[in-house]
Motif scaffolding. Structure first.
Motif, mmCIF file in Angstrom:
data_model
loop_
_atom_site.group_PDB
_atom_site.id
_atom_site.type_symbol
_atom_site.label_atom_id
_atom_site.label_comp_id
_atom_site.label_asym_id
_atom_site.label_seq_id
_atom_site.Cartn_x
_atom_site.Cartn_y
_atom_site.Cartn_z
ATOM 1 N N ARG A 160 4.782 -16.436 -3.427
ATOM 2 C CA ARG A 160 5.565 -14.749 -3.469
ATOM 3 C C ARG A 160 5.052 -13.983 -2.215
ATOM 4 N NH1 ARG A 160 4.895 -14.985 -9.307
ATOM 5 N NH2 ARG A 160 5.402 -13.222 -9.113
ATOM 6 N N ALA A 161 3.934 -13.700 -2.527
ATOM 7 C CA ALA A 161 3.175 -12.505 -1.249
ATOM 8 C C ALA A 161 4.132 -12.243 -0.442
ATOM 9 C CB ALA A 161 1.608 -12.907 -1.246
ATOM 10 N N ASP A 164 6.687 -11.193 0.187
ATOM 11 C CA ASP A 164 7.523 -9.032 -0.665
ATOM 12 C C ASP A 164 6.282 -8.630 0.298
ATOM 13 O OD1 ASP A 164 7.497 -8.080 -2.436
ATOM 14 O OD2 ASP A 164 5.762 -8.530 -3.863
ATOM 15 N N ASN A 165 5.294 -9.040 0.775
ATOM 16 C CA ASN A 165 5.018 -7.973 2.002
ATOM 17 C C ASN A 165 3.933 -8.636 2.813
ATOM 18 O OD1 ASN A 165 3.274 -6.027 2.816
ATOM 19 N ND2 ASN A 165 2.271 -5.109 0.950
ATOM 20 N N ASP A 167 2.453 -7.807 5.654
ATOM 21 C CA ASP A 167 2.030 -7.128 6.026
ATOM 22 C C ASP A 167 0.191 -7.505 5.480
ATOM 23 O OD1 ASP A 167 2.846 -5.901 8.608
ATOM 24 O OD2 ASP A 167 3.348 -4.040 7.046
ATOM 25 N N MET A 168 0.333 -7.377 4.303
ATOM 26 C CA MET A 168 -0.846 -7.329 3.328
ATOM 27 C C MET A 168 -0.913 -9.262 3.417
ATOM 28 S SD MET A 168 -0.452 -8.465 -0.605
ATOM 29 C CE MET A 168 -1.773 -8.882 -1.478
ATOM 30 N N LYS B 91 0.910 -1.132 2.563
ATOM 31 C CA LYS B 91 0.600 -2.225 2.798
ATOM 32 C C LYS B 91 -0.347 -3.822 2.704
ATOM 33 C CE LYS B 91 1.221 -1.377 7.627
ATOM 34 N NZ LYS B 91 0.786 -2.061 9.306
ATOM 35 N N GLY B 92 -1.443 -2.965 1.195
ATOM 36 C CA GLY B 92 -2.054 -3.620 1.225
ATOM 37 C C GLY B 92 -1.844 -4.306 -0.135
ATOM 38 N N ALA B 94 1.513 -6.350 -2.954
ATOM 39 C CA ALA B 94 2.963 -6.943 -2.904
ATOM 40 C C ALA B 94 3.487 -5.964 -4.090
ATOM 41 C CB ALA B 94 3.111 -8.277 -3.461
ATOM 42 N N MET B 97 5.589 -8.262 -7.381
ATOM 43 C CA MET B 97 4.157 -9.056 -8.029
ATOM 44 C C MET B 97 3.362 -8.529 -9.515
ATOM 45 S SD MET B 97 3.488 -11.599 -5.050
ATOM 46 C CE MET B 97 1.852 -12.265 -5.638
ATOM 47 N N LEU B 105 -4.927 -13.391 -6.485
ATOM 48 C CA LEU B 105 -4.221 -13.295 -4.542
ATOM 49 C C LEU B 105 -5.656 -13.021 -4.327
ATOM 50 C CD1 LEU B 105 -0.722 -13.152 -3.400
ATOM 51 C CD2 LEU B 105 -1.843 -14.793 -3.557
#
Lengths: 289, 260
Positions: A160-161, A164-165, A167-168, B91-92, B94, B97, B105
């Protein structure tokens, strides 16, 4: 006009397409990747299932269809991650290639009829007219529960991450490429399973069976999310299923009031456009408030 | 612990756009060092970080971590021992979530294929860690991160970047996008976490006061080179004015931003 047989038929088809929409939910919503492999992998499921049913193994047909769908997803995944082809194009390429593969599986005939063949639905006649719906319903529930559990695990969170992002995820120690590949694989596995059940339900497989499936799945997701707005995972999955059934319901009504079946694809496309515009208008209203 | 040997980074080599971003960098970072890095825009500070973390492959040179050559190690593999934080608070984390899911994570370093859900024991650890931030986030563990403020998100990002106790922490102007009050709070948190875990840390900043207040050494960069390293001995008696003077005389850079 809407007699019991028609309603049950719509529910059955809606539930079958719900499995496909759940697959599309993984690629489109979770991974945020528009995956056009779907049209090809749905037909792939139909083809594998039909050929296995013809040779007397309908259940193995479903399992093999799921596995071949997984593989089709991996192909798109490799094209888009390792070979850096844009995801839309990667899906189209796999879909185009699958067209020939599907014909090969179906022994070079564009249409296989399963009339008079024993399918997974044959032994269900003991349950009367609800038997088929019961079976498909159980499959949908099992798939949904597995998916719900999976998306809450460590693995599911990483997946999911990615959508979602990114970059992260790149700054963490998750391998984005592998995650995308597995996600696309799982998505197409479900789509193919849905195709496999569809072929046995309709008692035929056609090389064109999957055309427009991407749009149907998308429509189901958008419609479902318009009705169920909670964003917990359980509600989202429920929305996908409800959306599929509502979508099928709309098409059934359209057929019943005399719209020719050849116009259905156009109707589907218009439905998606309308649903998309409606969600946009709603978002704009929210911003104003 | 980290050693850069003759590292050069060149963008678009061999074209008219060729730009030398880092030029023959040689540097050693000792275990437990907290070094602040200052330098004008384009000095190569962020490029240095990207090279250390593996987002950019150096044109030449080698990077060693604990005497092990990691020059060709992939970015996501290096992330297991390098924690990173960026300027952009978005940026750091999500956004769709929850806080707990984001932290889960961050905490599972490497075990991404595990099919276990978040356990009660993990939630308890998260609760304790969030409590130390002192932002009340521990009571909102099931809130989506997208609804948090920039400062809260950056504090959470900080916690996530340090949650798995990385050997090296890279902070790229991580408070520059926050309002002064929130920025100083996040910086204090940073200092607290770094000290508690004795993490080796590099921090890029444009704020001379912060460069002086935090860390033991100051590194000054200009045009892809390290032009001075102020050790703790020299740093002890340095004032902001002196640092600005030193910086300006070394770099011939008198822009307003650096005077802040």
């Amino acid at each position: 006009m809407l007699n019991q047989v028609v309603v049950i038929g719509a529910l059955e088809l809606g539930s079958i397409f719900a499995i496909m929409s759940l697959g599309l939910y993984i690629s489109y919503k979770v991974l945020n990747l528009p995956d056009l492999t779907v049209d090809g992998s749905f037909t792939l499921g139909c083809a594998v299932s039909a050929v296995m049913t013809l040779s007397g193994h309908p259940v193995i047909g479903l399992i093999l269809a799921f596995i071949s769908g997984l593989l089709a997803g991996v192909v798109t995944g490799v094209l888009t991650t390792k070979l850096k082809i844009a995801s839309l194009l990667a899906g189209i390429l796999t879909m185009t290639g699958l067209y020939s593969v599907n014909l090969k599986i179906m022994n070079d005939s564009p249409h296989i009829s399963l009339f008079d063949c024993s399918t997974v639905f044959t032994p269900l006649s003991v349950f009367g007219e609800y038997g088929v719906l019961l079976f498909i319903g159980v499959v949908v529930i099992v798939v949904t529960l597995c998916l719900h559990y999976f998306l809450k695990t460590q693995f599911g969170l990483a997946l999911r991450a990615c959508g979602d992002n990114e970059d992260m995820v790149k700054a963490s120690s998750i391998d984005v490429d592998i995650m995308k590949m597995i996600g696309l694989s799982l998505a197409n596995g479900l789509v193919s399973l849905s195709g496999a059940i569809y072929a046995q339900h309709q008692a035929f497989s056609d090389s064109q069976s999957g055309t427009g499936m991407m749009v149907i799945g998308l429509a189901s997701i958008i419609i479902g999310m318009a009705f169920i707005k909670k964003d917990q995972m359980a509600y989202q999955l429920l929305a996908v299923i409800v959306g599929s059934i509502i979508y099928r319901g709309i098409l059934t009504i359209a057929l019943q009031i005399g719209i020719p079946s050849t116009d259905l694809k156009l109707l589907s496309a218009i439905l998606v456009v309308v649903a998309l515009i409606l969600t946009k208008v709603k978002m704009r209203r929210k911003e104003v408030c | 612990m980290l050693e850069l040997q003759d590292i050069s980074v060149i963008f678009h080599p061999g074209t008219i756009h060729e730009k030398v971003a880092l030029s023959h960098i040689n540097f050693r970072i000792e275990e437990g060092d907290f070094i602040t890095i200052i330098g004008s825009n384009g000095a190569g500070k962020s490029t240095l970080f990207q090279t250390i973390s593996g987002a950019i492959a150096p044109y030449q040179g080698h990077i060693f971590l604990h005497q092990q050559d990691i020059t060709s190690l992939k970015e996501h593999k290096r992330s297991r021992f390098i924690g990173r934080l960026f300027q952009d608070p978005l940026k750091g984390t999500a956004p769709s979530m929850t806080i707990a899911e984001n932290l889960a994570l961050a905490g599972c370093q490497g075990h991404y294929f595990s099919l276990k859900p978040i356990l009660a024991k993990q939630r308890q650890q998260m609760y304790e860690a969030l409590k130390e931030l002192n932002l009340g986030l521990e009571e909102r563990m099931d809130t989506k991160v997208g609804v948090l403020s920039g400062g809260q998100r950056q504090a959470l990002s900080l916690l996530m970047a340090t949650y798995a106790k990385p050997q090296l922490l890279l902070l790229d102007e991580h408070t520059a996008a926050l309002d002064p009050q929130t920025a100083s709070k996040v910086l204090e948190l940073t200092d607290k976490i770094v000290k508690k875990n004795q993490m080796t840390t590099l921090m890029i900043t444009h704020n001379m006061q912060d460069a002086l207040t935090y860390g033991q050494k100051i590194m000054i960069m200009k045009e892809g080179q390290i032009i001075d390293v102020i050790n703790s001995e020299r740093k002890k008696d340095l004032t902001v004015e002196q640092l600005i003077h030193l910086y300006s005389s070394k770099t011939n850079d008198y822009n307003d931003r650096i005077l802040l």
